[in-house]
Write a protein that holds these residues in place. Structure first.
Motif, PDB file in Angstrom:
ATOM      1  N   GLU A  50       4.708  14.435 -94.546  1.00  0.00           N
ATOM      2  CA  GLU A  50       5.780  13.429 -94.561  1.00  0.00           C
ATOM      3  C   GLU A  50       6.407  13.321 -95.948  1.00  0.00           C
ATOM      4  O   GLU A  50       7.630  13.244 -96.103  1.00  0.00           O
ATOM      5  CB  GLU A  50       5.194  12.080 -94.136  1.00  0.00           C
ATOM      6  CG  GLU A  50       6.239  11.064 -93.717  1.00  0.00           C
ATOM      7  CD  GLU A  50       5.615   9.870 -92.997  1.00  0.00           C
ATOM      8  OE1 GLU A  50       6.327   9.274 -92.182  1.00  0.00           O
ATOM      9  OE2 GLU A  50       4.425   9.560 -93.236  1.00  0.00           O
ATOM     10  N   LYS A  51       5.574  13.338 -96.968  1.00  0.00           N
ATOM     11  CA  LYS A  51       6.032  13.240 -98.365  1.00  0.00           C
ATOM     12  C   LYS A  51       7.052  14.332 -98.703  1.00  0.00           C
ATOM     13  O   LYS A  51       7.994  14.113 -99.459  1.00  0.00           O
ATOM     14  CB  LYS A  51       4.816  13.349 -99.292  1.00  0.00           C
ATOM     15  CG  LYS A  51       5.147  13.323-100.775  1.00  0.00           C
ATOM     16  CD  LYS A  51       3.886  13.492-101.616  1.00  0.00           C
ATOM     17  CE  LYS A  51       4.225  13.675-103.085  1.00  0.00           C
ATOM     18  NZ  LYS A  51       3.012  13.944-103.892  1.00  0.00           N
ATOM     19  N   TYR A  52       6.853  15.531 -98.122  1.00  0.00           N
ATOM     20  CA  TYR A  52       7.746  16.656 -98.423  1.00  0.00           C
ATOM     21  C   TYR A  52       8.814  16.868 -97.350  1.00  0.00           C
ATOM     22  O   TYR A  52       9.520  17.880 -97.359  1.00  0.00           O
ATOM     23  CB  TYR A  52       6.924  17.933 -98.619  1.00  0.00           C
ATOM     24  CG  TYR A  52       6.060  17.881 -99.854  1.00  0.00           C
ATOM     25  CD1 TYR A  52       6.592  18.177-101.115  1.00  0.00           C
ATOM     26  CD2 TYR A  52       4.727  17.516 -99.783  1.00  0.00           C
ATOM     27  CE1 TYR A  52       5.807  18.113-102.251  1.00  0.00           C
ATOM     28  CE2 TYR A  52       3.931  17.452-100.920  1.00  0.00           C
ATOM     29  CZ  TYR A  52       4.484  17.746-102.152  1.00  0.00           C
ATOM     30  OH  TYR A  52       3.703  17.688-103.291  1.00  0.00           O
ATOM     31  N   GLY A  53       8.918  15.920 -96.413  1.00  0.00           N
ATOM     32  CA  GLY A  53       9.927  16.029 -95.363  1.00  0.00           C
ATOM     33  C   GLY A  53       9.628  17.126 -94.356  1.00  0.00           C
ATOM     34  O   GLY A  53      10.544  17.663 -93.719  1.00  0.00           O
ATOM     35  N   LEU A  54       8.344  17.467 -94.191  1.00  0.00           N
ATOM     36  CA  LEU A  54       7.962  18.562 -93.303  1.00  0.00           C
ATOM     37  C   LEU A  54       7.245  18.106 -92.034  1.00  0.00           C
ATOM     38  O   LEU A  54       6.875  18.917 -91.200  1.00  0.00           O
ATOM     39  CB  LEU A  54       7.041  19.545 -94.056  1.00  0.00           C
ATOM     40  CG  LEU A  54       7.635  20.213 -95.307  1.00  0.00           C
ATOM     41  CD1 LEU A  54       6.584  21.080 -95.996  1.00  0.00           C
ATOM     42  CD2 LEU A  54       8.863  21.049 -94.952  1.00  0.00           C
TER      43      LEU A  54
END
Length: 450
Positions: free
Chosen positions: A43-47
């Motif tokens: 989630e942190k990396y938008g994945l």
């Protein structure tokens, strides 16, 4: 590059996805379920996928490759779509090799110790600001991800797992890396669901040894008779460097290792960890770190996550959490804690959680593994046996296998928790060994016992 991950939520898979995202690749992925910490990190990396499940429409001809995780099945709809379209499909280790085929590949193999040795090497290199690519099976202090890939770094350090590569590639992962420098720490039968005999399991390490590049370097633990046999029998044109446990002493709960400059205190302990350190030193020297610099750095190594990890301590009680589950690891870990805390009562708890450990035929491999504990407890869940579609294991079978008359056995999480939380831990070293969590044990609550 546009890359799609099938089963992106796995421990190794999500780290590779993040590493490639950081390298500038376009990453998508799917999974039917994603647990923490993978979920938050993706989630942190938008994945993080917007929805859980498998969506064949995510697979199309614009993709450069698909990376297939072990969690996926052969009939996975996204995999079938990729096969139909002719999209290039890689297993996790295959892709790591593709990313590193122009680098010097350092691969750490062995039934036990490989995560710790890889972690030691990376700790030393990081301490001396030597930049390398890497893949390791535990979260390390000072490292954001468990996988790091660049174009420019000369070396890549890879933890070499002997388990299968993917649902459609049944080769052990470490057969695919073709190392320039390698290490084997130990051979003790494991993964019996895919290696049904000990001979079949040992053969995988022979294949690994012969997969080194011509003129490559093999560092090996000569105190392990199977490792010694495998490496020394190889007729492959490689250089062989044996290692063994260095001299050490234990004083007031601290382990001191013998060095050319005298005894040096360590943060870690246990004969198996001293053995791991000796192997890591050889590898680091082959990577250009001299002996003196190695010792300077290793003095501050606290261990890999979940590997003899001290989670709580008071003046008279200490609690360790350890990933040990195979017989050789259980014995080594139990012995190490008893030696380090000889004046304390050792309460050793083991969860039988893996396919091998819950197999009735394999159970006898555990004979004597808990003999160094003053008090020994085994926990297993009959539900886990059913989920793995194994033959039912009884308490009597477990008691007989461990050859310990006073063995305490629990099959319900609440019963085990009640035992633990009502136990007097004064002057005790508590060791919790498992690759699971004892049916939902909250380790933060365990810390409160101290």
């Amino acid at each position: 590059m546009n890359i799609h991950f099938i089963a992106i939520g796995g421990s190794a898979m999500h780290n590779l996805a993040i590493a490639l995202h950081q390298k500038g690749y376009q990453i998508t992925g799917s999974d039917d379920t994603i647990h923490e910490p993978s979920k938050s990190r993706l989630e942190k990396y938008g994945l993080l996928p917007e929805q859980f499940g498998w969506f064949p429409e995510k697979v199309n001809v614009t993709l450069d490759a698909v990376i297939l995780g072990m969690h996926a099945k052969q009939d996975n709809p996204e995999l079938i779509k990729a096969q139909e379209l002719g999209v290039k499909i890689y297993s996790y280790p295959e892709f790591l090799y593709e990313q590193s085929k122009h680098k010097t590949r350092v691969v750490i193999g062995g039934s036990h110790g490989k995560t710790t040795i890889t972690s030691m090497i990376l700790h030393v290199l990081n301490y001396h600001d030597v930049k390398v690519d890497y893949m390791v099976g535990a979260q390390l202090e000072g490292f954001e991800t468990m996988v790091h890939l660049t174009e420019e770094n000369e070396f890549i350090v890879l933890e070499g797992d002997e388990y299968l590569s993917s649902p459609i590639d049944r080769r052990p992962k470490f057969h695919l890396y073709k190392p320039n420098i390698a290490l084997i720490s130990g051979i003790a039968w494991d993964h019996i669901n895919v290696f049904p005999t000990f001979e079949n399991y040992v053969e995988q390490f022979s294949i690994f040894t012969n997969s080194l590049t011509n003129g490559g370097i093999m560092v090996y633990n000569e105190e392990d008779s199977e490792v010694k046999k495998v490496v020394e029998a190889s007729e492959h044109s490689i250089k062989k460097y044996p290692y063994r446990t260095p001299g050490y002493t234990i004083e007031n709960g601290t382990t001191y290792i013998d060095t050319p400059d005298g005894a040096m205190p360590l943060e870690i302990f246990g004969k198996h960890n001293l053995q791991n350190l000796a192997g890591a030193k050889w590898i680091c020297q082959h990577m250009g770190i001299d002996e003196e610099d190695f010792y300077e750095a290793i003095a501050s190594f606290k261990g890999a996550s979940k590997r003899l990890e001290k989670i709580a301590e008071s003046s008279d009680t200490v609690v360790f959490k350890d990933f040990a589950h195979s017989p050789s690891k259980v014995k080594a870990t139990t012995t190490a804690v008893k030696k380090q805390y000889a004046n304390k009562t050792l309460l050793a708890c083991l969860e039988l959680h893996t396919y091998s450990s819950l197999n009735a035929e394999f159970l006898e491999e555990y004979e004597g593994t808990l003999s160094n504990a003053d008090k020994a407890v085994v926990f297993y869940s009959p539900d886990a046996v059913k989920i793995k579609k194994l033959e039912e294991v009884t308490k009597d079978q477990i008691a007989k296998a461990f050859k310990r008359e006073d063995l305490i056995i629990y099959t319900h999480p609440e019963d085990f928790k009640n035992f633990l939380f009502n136990e007097n831990l004064k002057n005790t070293a508590l060791l919790l060994m498992s690759s699971g969590n004892y049916g939902g044990l909250n380790f933060d609550e365990v810390k409160g016992l101290v």
